[in-house]
Design an enzyme around this catalytic site. Structure first.
Site, mmCIF file in Angstrom:
data_model
loop_
_atom_site.group_PDB
_atom_site.id
_atom_site.type_symbol
_atom_site.label_atom_id
_atom_site.label_comp_id
_atom_site.label_asym_id
_atom_site.label_seq_id
_atom_site.Cartn_x
_atom_site.Cartn_y
_atom_site.Cartn_z
ATOM 1 N N GLU A 161 0.684 -1.318 -0.214
ATOM 2 C CA GLU A 161 -0.084 0.015 0.111
ATOM 3 C C GLU A 161 0.862 1.454 -0.001
ATOM 4 O O GLU A 161 1.046 1.840 1.054
ATOM 5 C CB GLU A 161 -0.960 -0.006 1.008
ATOM 6 C CG GLU A 161 -1.968 -0.971 0.968
ATOM 7 C CD GLU A 161 -3.068 -1.029 2.311
ATOM 8 O OE1 GLU A 161 -2.942 -0.168 3.244
ATOM 9 O OE2 GLU A 161 -4.078 -1.548 2.094
ATOM 10 N N TYR A 224 -11.914 -1.557 2.082
ATOM 11 C CA TYR A 224 -12.482 -1.811 3.379
ATOM 12 C C TYR A 224 -14.120 -1.224 3.002
ATOM 13 O O TYR A 224 -14.296 -0.009 3.105
ATOM 14 C CB TYR A 224 -11.930 -1.188 4.464
ATOM 15 C CG TYR A 224 -10.727 -2.143 4.839
ATOM 16 C CD1 TYR A 224 -10.428 -2.907 6.113
ATOM 17 C CD2 TYR A 224 -9.485 -1.805 3.931
ATOM 18 C CE1 TYR A 224 -9.508 -3.896 6.035
ATOM 19 C CE2 TYR A 224 -8.437 -2.548 4.233
ATOM 20 C CZ TYR A 224 -8.458 -3.529 5.122
ATOM 21 O OH TYR A 224 -7.251 -4.538 5.498
ATOM 22 N N GLU A 250 -6.295 -7.489 -0.837
ATOM 23 C CA GLU A 250 -6.671 -7.151 0.568
ATOM 24 C C GLU A 250 -7.897 -6.573 0.662
ATOM 25 O O GLU A 250 -8.152 -5.377 -0.038
ATOM 26 C CB GLU A 250 -5.779 -6.145 1.268
ATOM 27 C CG GLU A 250 -5.880 -6.147 2.678
ATOM 28 C CD GLU A 250 -4.658 -5.307 3.505
ATOM 29 O OE1 GLU A 250 -3.317 -5.694 3.171
ATOM 30 O OE2 GLU A 250 -5.229 -4.340 4.234
ATOM 31 N N GLU A 291 -10.061 -7.141 16.719
ATOM 32 C CA GLU A 291 -10.650 -6.101 15.743
ATOM 33 C C GLU A 291 -11.320 -6.388 14.677
ATOM 34 O O GLU A 291 -11.401 -7.884 14.461
ATOM 35 C CB GLU A 291 -9.419 -5.346 15.038
ATOM 36 C CG GLU A 291 -8.400 -6.244 14.264
ATOM 37 C CD GLU A 291 -7.343 -5.300 13.641
ATOM 38 O OE1 GLU A 291 -7.107 -4.429 13.936
ATOM 39 O OE2 GLU A 291 -7.025 -6.123 12.651
#
Length: 322
Positions: A161, A224, A250, A291
């Site tokens: 990233e 996400y 991801e 998490e």
């Protein structure tokens, strides 16, 4: 007479056992992953059939090495995964150590034994610019591309990233060109995945000026779902329509911090789009970290033989819907 019958039965059993052994050996050989290549915007196997990678990513192996094992990977294979991503953080402050090369090798062997694909991930994050630790990257990819040259289940992700004051033209593309050339000295055919600007989101920018004269190159997009919605999906659509091959190396269904509330509505939109374009996806992350992106419940201490009941809410949703 009885003696002859017994001898005949033993002889027959030996023949059958041998035949079964041969069949088992053939079956085991057939289970080896087919070589992959990039064709247009898709991944295809040796027969030209489109292959969709569906995988799970380790967390940083410096922090959660206990999940890098065959039983753990096999658990996710039973739930539909055909790929494991091994996240090797590139910055000292994030756990970088050459001693962890052995743990990566353990992960590669475990996944290979299971007939799974492996993404070797140079996990740039806190270091931001891929040029920052370029010397270490050269050592890393020299080691692994030499060791696994020609192994058909290996993919290389060369900069997880890129972020901060980093551009495609000035920073990422020159770095990528060097790493691709280095890997190709040893591994001529493996798919190489290049990170994109802004935490691997700006695939539309890359599509305007991709790397030329190289085969089997793809570009990373990360999302996400609770944070990255239509505006990132629009980037993917635009890049895909321009012919850029993309792999989602991801993703999770929480917010971009890796935590926070789950957004299954937006996640559903993502899955629909990825399935439409036949784009592979790898879920973050194999751990029981407290998490919401952790695929395993924080209360679960198992590191192998993981069942659906051991998964977190995000893990259960992903395994059901991906």
């Amino acid at each position: 007479m009885k003696k002859k019958i017994i001898l005949f039965s033993v002889f027959t059993a030996m023949i059958l056992t041998g035949a079964l052994g041969i069949r088992a050996a053939v079956s085991q050989a057939a289970a080896k992953p087919s070589p992959l290549r990039v064709k247009g915007t898709r991944i295809v196997n040796a027969s030209g059939k489109t292959i969709t990678l569906k995988g799970v990513s380790t967390h940083g192996i410096a922090w959660y090495p206990q999940y890098v094992n065959k039983s753990c990977f096999q658990s996710f294979k039973k739930m539909g995964a055909n790929t494991v991503r091994l996240a090797f953080y590139s910055d000292d402050a994030a756990g970088y150590s050459k001693s962890l090369y052995k743990k990566v090798e353990e992960g590669i062997q475990a996944a290979t034994d299971l007939g799974m694909y492996v993404v070797i991930d140079w996990h740039i994050l806190s270091d931001g610019n891929p040029k920052t630790n370029q010397k270490k990257a050269k050592e890393f990819f020299t080691h692994f591309s030499k060791k696994y040259a020609g192994q058909t289940n290996i993919l290389y992700e060369i900069c997880n990233e890129p972020n901060g004051n980093v551009t495609w033209q000035k920073d990422i593309k020159p770095y990528a060109s060097k790493m691709i050339s280095l890997i190709r000295k040893y591994d001529k055919k493996a798919i190489i995945i290049v990170g994109t600007p802004t935490w691997s989101q700006d695939v539309d920018i890359v599509a305007q000026n991709p790397i030329k004269n190289q085969k089997n190159i793809m570009y990373a997009l990360h999302f996400y779902a609770a944070t990255h919605k239509d505006w990132i999906r629009d980037k993917l659509k635009k890049a895909n329509q321009s012919g850029l091959p993309i792999l989602v190396t991801e993703f999770s269904i929480c917010d971009a911090s890796g935590n926070g509330a789950l957004d299954t509505k937006e996640a559903g939109k993502w899955m629909k789009l990825l399935k439409k374009y036949k784009i592979g996806r790898i879920a973050w992350n194999i751990s029981n970290k407290n998490e919401t992106s952790a695929l395993i419940k924080s209360s679960c201490q198992k590191t192998g033989n993981i069942k659906k009941g051991d998964l977190s809410k995000s893990g259960k949703w992903i395994m059901k819907n991906w």
